[in-house]
Scaffold this motif. Structure first.
Motif, PDB file in Angstrom:
ATOM      1  N   LEU A  23       0.825  -1.208   0.000  1.00 30.40           N
ATOM      2  CA  LEU A  23       0.000   0.000   0.000  1.00 30.40           C
ATOM      3  C   LEU A  23       0.859   1.257   0.000  1.00 30.40           C
ATOM      4  O   LEU A  23       1.861   1.340   0.713  1.00 30.40           O
ATOM      5  CB  LEU A  23      -0.913   0.021   1.230  1.00 30.40           C
ATOM      6  N   SER A  24       0.423   2.230  -0.775  1.00 30.36           N
ATOM      7  CA  SER A  24       1.073   3.540  -0.742  1.00 30.36           C
ATOM      8  C   SER A  24       0.613   4.271   0.521  1.00 30.36           C
ATOM      9  O   SER A  24      -0.360   3.860   1.157  1.00 30.36           O
ATOM     10  CB  SER A  24       0.676   4.342  -1.980  1.00 30.36           C
ATOM     11  N   PRO A  25       1.275   5.361   0.892  1.00 29.83           N
ATOM     12  CA  PRO A  25       0.803   6.136   2.048  1.00 29.83           C
ATOM     13  C   PRO A  25      -0.652   6.588   1.897  1.00 29.83           C
ATOM     14  O   PRO A  25      -1.422   6.542   2.867  1.00 29.83           O
ATOM     15  CB  PRO A  25       1.771   7.324   2.098  1.00 29.83           C
ATOM     16  N   ALA A  26      -1.056   6.986   0.690  1.00 31.21           N
ATOM     17  CA  ALA A  26      -2.452   7.406   0.474  1.00 31.21           C
ATOM     18  C   ALA A  26      -3.400   6.225   0.656  1.00 31.21           C
ATOM     19  O   ALA A  26      -4.486   6.374   1.234  1.00 31.21           O
ATOM     20  CB  ALA A  26      -2.610   8.008  -0.921  1.00 31.21           C
ATOM     21  N   GLU A  27      -2.991   5.048   0.191  1.00 34.14           N
ATOM     22  CA  GLU A  27      -3.842   3.861   0.349  1.00 34.14           C
ATOM     23  C   GLU A  27      -3.919   3.434   1.811  1.00 34.14           C
ATOM     24  O   GLU A  27      -4.967   2.979   2.274  1.00 34.14           O
ATOM     25  CB  GLU A  27      -3.319   2.721  -0.526  1.00 34.14           C
ATOM     26  N   ARG A  28      -2.834   3.612   2.549  1.00 37.63           N
ATOM     27  CA  ARG A  28      -2.866   3.313   3.989  1.00 37.63           C
ATOM     28  C   ARG A  28      -3.854   4.248   4.696  1.00 37.63           C
ATOM     29  O   ARG A  28      -4.583   3.831   5.586  1.00 37.63           O
ATOM     30  CB  ARG A  28      -1.475   3.456   4.593  1.00 37.63           C
ATOM     31  N   ALA A  29      -3.886   5.507   4.267  1.00 39.83           N
ATOM     32  CA  ALA A  29      -4.841   6.460   4.848  1.00 39.83           C
ATOM     33  C   ALA A  29      -6.279   6.032   4.549  1.00 39.83           C
ATOM     34  O   ALA A  29      -7.158   6.135   5.407  1.00 39.83           O
ATOM     35  CB  ALA A  29      -4.579   7.868   4.321  1.00 39.83           C
ATOM     36  N   VAL A  30      -6.513   5.531   3.339  1.00 38.45           N
ATOM     37  CA  VAL A  30      -7.846   5.030   2.986  1.00 38.45           C
ATOM     38  C   VAL A  30      -8.192   3.829   3.863  1.00 38.45           C
ATOM     39  O   VAL A  30      -9.329   3.699   4.335  1.00 38.45           O
ATOM     40  CB  VAL A  30      -7.916   4.655   1.484  1.00 38.45           C
TER      41      VAL A  30
END
Length: 194
Positions: free
Chosen positions: A94-101
């Motif tokens: 996961l990218s940082p943005a996907e981790r936030a999601v």
């Protein structure tokens, strides 16, 4: 007849699930069956343009599909895809943005689960057998917990039906399962053993 299950672990599915309206759309389709953006608009109190956008996002993620036997005319009929086993992608994928999601999705699910627990506590006495629950404590290895989880998913698949296949007298029933170490130190000890 038990349906074949398809596992989805894509970040796109995670992103599609990380929006409250999309979760409401999936719940509406799962509870009441196929719908158009117009019928969803009436049920969810959202405009059809907004719903059409979110329906496309769910379709791209493989979570909903057209109803071929209802195709024709201007409006598309949608239904939830049956037999999905949606799993969180590995953290390192996961990218940082996907981790936030993922964090947002966890919070949405937690809020819903807390509300369901409140409803269970308030209504189980008057539910005439429609509310059931169980709590337990066991000593399991990490592998055994994984096996338990997989067998639970098999049990869900055995009893899984959409509204179109539901027999007379059935109702949509929300089911939850999670397992976690009884203490925080148990989790830390387990990590140290890995």
């Amino acid at each position: 007849m038990e349906e074949a299950r398809r596992t989805i672990t894509s970040p796109e599915a995670l992103k599609a699930l990380g929006h409250p309206l999309r979760l409401r759309i999936l719940r509406q389709l799962g509870t009441h069956g196929p719908a158009t953006s117009t019928t969803l608009s009436a049920a969810l109190g959202e405009n059809t343009g907004t719903l059409s956008y979110h329906l496309r996002m769910l379709e791209r993620a493989g979570l909903i599909e057209d109803v071929p036997e209802r195709t024709g005319g201007r409006e598309r009929w949608w239904r939830g895809v049956r037999g999905l086993d949606i799993r969180r992608p590995a953290e390192e994928d996961l990218s940082p943005a996907e981790r936030a999601v993922a964090v947002e999705l966890d919070q949405l699910r937690l809020d819903e689960d807390v509300e369901l627990a409140r409803r269970f506590t308030a209504g189980h006495r008057d539910s005439e057998g429609w509310m059931r629950g169980s709590r337990s404590l066991s000593h399991l290895t990490k592998q055994e917990l994984g096996e338990f989880h997989d067998e639970y998913l098999q049990l869900l698949a055995r009893f899984s039906r959409g509204p179109e296949e539901a027999p007379p007298g059935s109702q949509p029933v929300l089911l939850r399962w999670f397992g976690l170490p009884a203490t925080a130190t148990a989790a830390a000890d387990e990590e140290g053993d890995a």
